[in-house]
Structures are given as C-alpha cells and as structure tokens.
Enzyme design. Structure first.
Site, mmCIF file in Angstrom:
data_model
loop_
_atom_site.group_PDB
_atom_site.id
_atom_site.type_symbol
_atom_site.label_atom_id
_atom_site.label_comp_id
_atom_site.label_asym_id
_atom_site.label_seq_id
_atom_site.Cartn_x
_atom_site.Cartn_y
_atom_site.Cartn_z
ATOM 1 N N ASP A 59 0.879 -1.169 0.000
ATOM 2 C CA ASP A 59 0.000 0.000 0.000
ATOM 3 C C ASP A 59 0.917 1.220 0.000
ATOM 4 O O ASP A 59 1.701 1.410 0.938
ATOM 5 C CB ASP A 59 -0.865 -0.041 1.271
ATOM 6 C CG ASP A 59 -1.777 1.176 1.397
ATOM 7 O OD1 ASP A 59 -1.622 2.139 0.608
ATOM 8 O OD2 ASP A 59 -2.629 1.158 2.302
ATOM 9 N N VAL A 60 0.830 2.053 -1.041
ATOM 10 C CA VAL A 60 1.758 3.197 -1.134
ATOM 11 C C VAL A 60 1.572 4.187 0.014
ATOM 12 O O VAL A 60 2.461 4.994 0.286
ATOM 13 C CB VAL A 60 1.637 3.947 -2.482
ATOM 14 C CG1 VAL A 60 2.032 3.075 -3.648
ATOM 15 C CG2 VAL A 60 0.241 4.545 -2.674
ATOM 16 N N SER A 138 -3.769 14.507 -12.653
ATOM 17 C CA SER A 138 -5.045 14.367 -13.365
ATOM 18 C C SER A 138 -5.480 15.732 -13.872
ATOM 19 O O SER A 138 -5.116 16.758 -13.280
ATOM 20 C CB SER A 138 -6.129 13.830 -12.415
ATOM 21 O OG SER A 138 -7.409 13.885 -13.041
ATOM 22 N N TYR A 151 -10.322 14.114 -4.433
ATOM 23 C CA TYR A 151 -9.499 13.632 -5.559
ATOM 24 C C TYR A 151 -8.777 14.798 -6.246
ATOM 25 O O TYR A 151 -7.554 14.783 -6.419
ATOM 26 C CB TYR A 151 -10.393 12.892 -6.555
ATOM 27 C CG TYR A 151 -9.649 12.292 -7.728
ATOM 28 C CD1 TYR A 151 -8.890 11.142 -7.575
ATOM 29 C CD2 TYR A 151 -9.701 12.885 -8.987
ATOM 30 C CE1 TYR A 151 -8.202 10.596 -8.651
ATOM 31 C CE2 TYR A 151 -9.026 12.344 -10.061
ATOM 32 C CZ TYR A 151 -8.276 11.200 -9.889
ATOM 33 O OH TYR A 151 -7.589 10.656 -10.951
HETATM 34 N N1 LIG Z 1 -8.437 6.589 -15.904
HETATM 35 C C1 LIG Z 1 -8.578 7.897 -15.933
HETATM 36 O O1 LIG Z 1 -9.469 8.425 -16.616
HETATM 37 C C2 LIG Z 1 -7.622 8.792 -15.168
HETATM 38 C C3 LIG Z 1 -7.725 10.179 -15.375
HETATM 39 C C4 LIG Z 1 -6.863 11.012 -14.685
HETATM 40 C C5 LIG Z 1 -5.927 10.480 -13.812
HETATM 41 N N2 LIG Z 1 -5.844 9.140 -13.629
HETATM 42 C C6 LIG Z 1 -4.825 8.652 -12.688
HETATM 43 O O2 LIG Z 1 -4.024 7.681 -13.315
HETATM 44 C C7 LIG Z 1 -3.557 6.729 -12.348
HETATM 45 C C8 LIG Z 1 -3.898 5.323 -12.809
HETATM 46 O O3 LIG Z 1 -5.303 5.270 -13.002
HETATM 47 P P1 LIG Z 1 -6.057 4.053 -13.704
HETATM 48 O O4 LIG Z 1 -7.246 4.623 -14.367
HETATM 49 O O5 LIG Z 1 -5.098 3.196 -14.452
HETATM 50 O O6 LIG Z 1 -6.589 3.324 -12.382
HETATM 51 P P2 LIG Z 1 -6.987 1.816 -12.068
HETATM 52 O O7 LIG Z 1 -7.942 1.891 -10.932
HETATM 53 O O8 LIG Z 1 -7.379 1.082 -13.304
HETATM 54 O O9 LIG Z 1 -5.587 1.241 -11.551
HETATM 55 C C9 LIG Z 1 -4.999 1.754 -10.383
HETATM 56 C C10 LIG Z 1 -4.124 0.684 -9.757
HETATM 57 O O10 LIG Z 1 -3.593 1.239 -8.536
HETATM 58 C C11 LIG Z 1 -3.722 0.276 -7.512
HETATM 59 N N3 LIG Z 1 -3.787 0.965 -6.215
HETATM 60 C C12 LIG Z 1 -4.831 1.683 -5.738
HETATM 61 N N4 LIG Z 1 -4.559 2.111 -4.498
HETATM 62 C C13 LIG Z 1 -3.318 1.661 -4.193
HETATM 63 C C14 LIG Z 1 -2.478 1.782 -3.056
HETATM 64 N N5 LIG Z 1 -2.892 2.430 -1.959
HETATM 65 N N6 LIG Z 1 -1.251 1.205 -3.084
HETATM 66 C C15 LIG Z 1 -0.832 0.523 -4.178
HETATM 67 N N7 LIG Z 1 -1.579 0.361 -5.275
HETATM 68 C C16 LIG Z 1 -2.817 0.930 -5.291
HETATM 69 C C17 LIG Z 1 -5.007 -0.482 -7.842
HETATM 70 O O11 LIG Z 1 -5.038 -1.755 -7.202
HETATM 71 C C18 LIG Z 1 -4.909 -0.569 -9.369
HETATM 72 O O12 LIG Z 1 -4.225 -1.729 -9.801
HETATM 73 C C19 LIG Z 1 -4.229 7.121 -11.032
HETATM 74 O O13 LIG Z 1 -3.337 7.878 -10.252
HETATM 75 C C20 LIG Z 1 -5.397 7.972 -11.467
HETATM 76 O O14 LIG Z 1 -5.800 8.888 -10.467
HETATM 77 C C21 LIG Z 1 -6.667 8.277 -14.295
#
Ligand SMILES: NC(=O)c1ccc[n+]([C@@H]2O[C@H](COP(=O)([O-])OP(=O)(O)OC[C@H]3O[C@@H](n4cnc5c(N)ncnc54)[C@H](O)[C@@H]3O)[C@@H](O)[C@H]2O)c1
Length: 271
Positions: A59-60, A138, A151
């Site tokens: 967990d980060v 984001s 967020y």
């Molecule tokens: N998908 C979008 O539209 C979008 C848009 C803007 C920003 N983001 C950002 O991009 C990044 C990746 O997003 P995504 O859409 O691939 O998300 P996702 O939910 O598909 O994947 C996120 C991964 O992070 C892991 N994770 C969550 N909390 C954690 C923790 N405390 N410790 C370790 N691992 C953890 C989850 O298990 C998952 O495998 C995130 O930071 C998200 O905020 C995504």
C-alpha cells in the site's frame, strides 16, 4: 546487469500496466507494485517475463510498506533509474458528504504515497548518478469539477509536490515531472463515469475521445528517458486538449462544420 530499472506503483492494471509494458519494450527491467495481489498475479502471468520483472504487494500510503517495497525492488535488480508514482484512488462525492476518513484516505494514497515512495527511491537513484520520477496527477488537479473535492485537491497537491521535488532533487541528478491524464477508459474511469459523464467529456475535449492507456504510457516513458534530459518540474497534460479548451466547444465545433456566414460577429471572432 546494466539494463535500467523502473518501479511502477499501481502496476496491476490500467495506465500502470501499460507503462510497465512500455518500459519492457524498451529493454528496461520493472518492479510492479500494487495493493491488489490478484491484479499483480494476473499482470505477471500476462507479461510472462519473470527475468525482467518482480511483483511486490504494498500500500503506497503505508510508510513502512512502501519504503520496504522500494528497497526490495532496488535490491532485486541492483539499481534504480525511474519511479512512476501511478497508484491512485478516487472518491467522487459532494463536498458536504465527503467524510473525514474518505478525505484522509484519498490524500494518503494520491499525495502522501508519492512523497514517501520518492523519499525512499531518491537516495538509491543517486547512487548511480540520478534518475527520473514521474507523478501521475489528473486534469481534475488542473481544473476544478464537481464531486472531486478530495481527488482533485490531492492531484493539485501532487502537481505542486512535483515542483518541490524537482527543485530539491535536481542536486542528486533526479528529474521530476508529472503527467496529468484526461479521461482514459480504465477500470477507475469505468467505475465513476456514467454514460452522461462520458458524453460531457467528449463535448469538453477538442480531440473528441477518451485517451488510450498506451498514449499515457508513451508520455510517461518519454519523461523517464534520456530524451527528456533537460525537462524537470513540469506537469504535462495528456488530455486531448481538455485543459486548453474554454466554453462552448461543442457548439463552435458544430458551427465550424456549417456555413460560417450564419455566425454573428462575436462568434466569428471566437473562431
Ligand atoms: N483513468 C482515468 O481516466 C484517469 C484520469 C486522470 C488520472 N488518472 C490517474 O491515473 C492513475 C492510474 O489510473 P487508472 O485509471 O489506471 O486506475 P486503475 O484503478 O485502473 O488502476 C490503479 C491501480 O492502482 C492500484 N492501487 C490503488 N490504491 C493503491 C495503493 N494504496 N497502493 C498501491 N496500489 C494501489 C489499484 O489496485 C490498481 O491496480 C491514477 O493515479 C489515477 O488517479 C486516471
């Protein structure tokens, strides 16, 4: 082994997993960190490169957990060149309904996590002359929107943390940048984007579509590579133009496709 080494947090799926694949395609070795053991197992099976990868559950937001995982990753491969702080969590609720626990958890994962991981990684990177950190923020951290008090604020904080880290860690040869994704069709987006929200996003994005995980991975890899050797302290939006656009985009877009003589003078100025 001289092949470079990256740590990607939240690597079990989505943008994180696409980033892992990008590094591997360029000959790097990668440590996949994720809180979800099943996602890590599935990712490792799909990648099928045990000699170039290692999976570590953590967990980060857990101080001891993330420090131990960063050290284990570096010890496993014998060096560390890049850290991608990608793990993130989203709670989309109105301000008045967001609980202190939800607020704290989102800040802990999205902002404190990258602070802790970078603190653990920087001294190790410095041993081999430096490296690169990329924080995934984001568009919700660039422009405010409804339901994103925790967020969006966590991601805006991460954008400033990026600059703080860039300024201080330059002395160790470490560049720090951020990538701010627009909407990408990952599990996170599927969980929080209703059909109405999807339509609104299309309307607000000049390129008129969601991004692909691979398009994000490309920007992240570039910032970690030597090609970005003079680039630090920047937040790069990979968002189809969302951050650049103002009001009235769908209307103006439609009008550009029709006879311009129909437009009043104000509208013509806007074009
Ligand atoms: N998908 C979008 O539209 C979008 C848009 C803007 C920003 N983001 C950002 O991009 C990044 C990746 O997003 P995504 O859409 O691939 O998300 P996702 O939910 O598909 O994947 C996120 C991964 O992070 C892991 N994770 C969550 N909390 C954690 C923790 N405390 N410790 C370790 N691992 C953890 C989850 O298990 C998952 O495998 C995130 O930071 C998200 O905020 C995504």
């Amino acid at each position: 082994m001289t092949a470079k080494v990256a740590i990607v947090t939240g690597a079990g799926r989505g943008i994180g997993l696409a980033t892992v694949n990008r590094f591997l395609a360029e000959g790097w070795r990668v440590a996949l960190l994720d809180i979800d053991e099943a996602a890590l197992d599935a990712a490792m099976a799909r990648i099928g490169r045990p000699e170039a990868t290692v999976a570590l559950r953590c967990d980060v937001a857990d101080v001891d957990g993330i420090r131990a995982a960063v050290q284990q990753a570096a010890a496993h491969f014998g060096r560390l060149d890049a850290l991608v702080n990608n793990a993130g969590t989203a709670v989309f609720k109105p301000i008045l309904e967001t609980t202190p626990e939800e607020w704290s958890r989102v800040i802990a994962v999205n902002l404190t996590g990258p602070f802790l991981a970078t603190q653990a990684a920087a001294p190790i990177m410095a041993e081999t002359g430096g490296g690169a950190v990329v924080n995934i923020t984001s568009i919700s951290g660039l422009r405010a929107s409804t339901l994103r008090v925790a967020y969006g604020t966590s991601k805006a904080g991460l954008a400033h943390l990026t600059k703080q880290q860039a300024v201080e860690l330059a002395a160790l040869g470490i560049r720090v940048n951020a990538v701010a994704p627009g909407p990408v069709d990952t599990a996170m987006a599927k969980a929080v984007h209703t059909p109405e929200i999807r339509r609104d996003y299309h309307d607000a994005i000049p390129l008129n579509r969601y991004g692909l995980e691979e398009e994000l991975a490309e920007a992240i890899f570039f910032l970690c590579s030597d090609r970005a050797s003079y680039l630090t302290g920047q937040v790069i939006a990979v968002d189809g133009g969302f951050d650049a656009a103002g009001i009235g985009l769908p209307t103006l877009r439609a009008e550009r496709r029709t006879d311009r003589t129909d437009l009043n003078p104000v509208r013509r100025d806007l074009l």
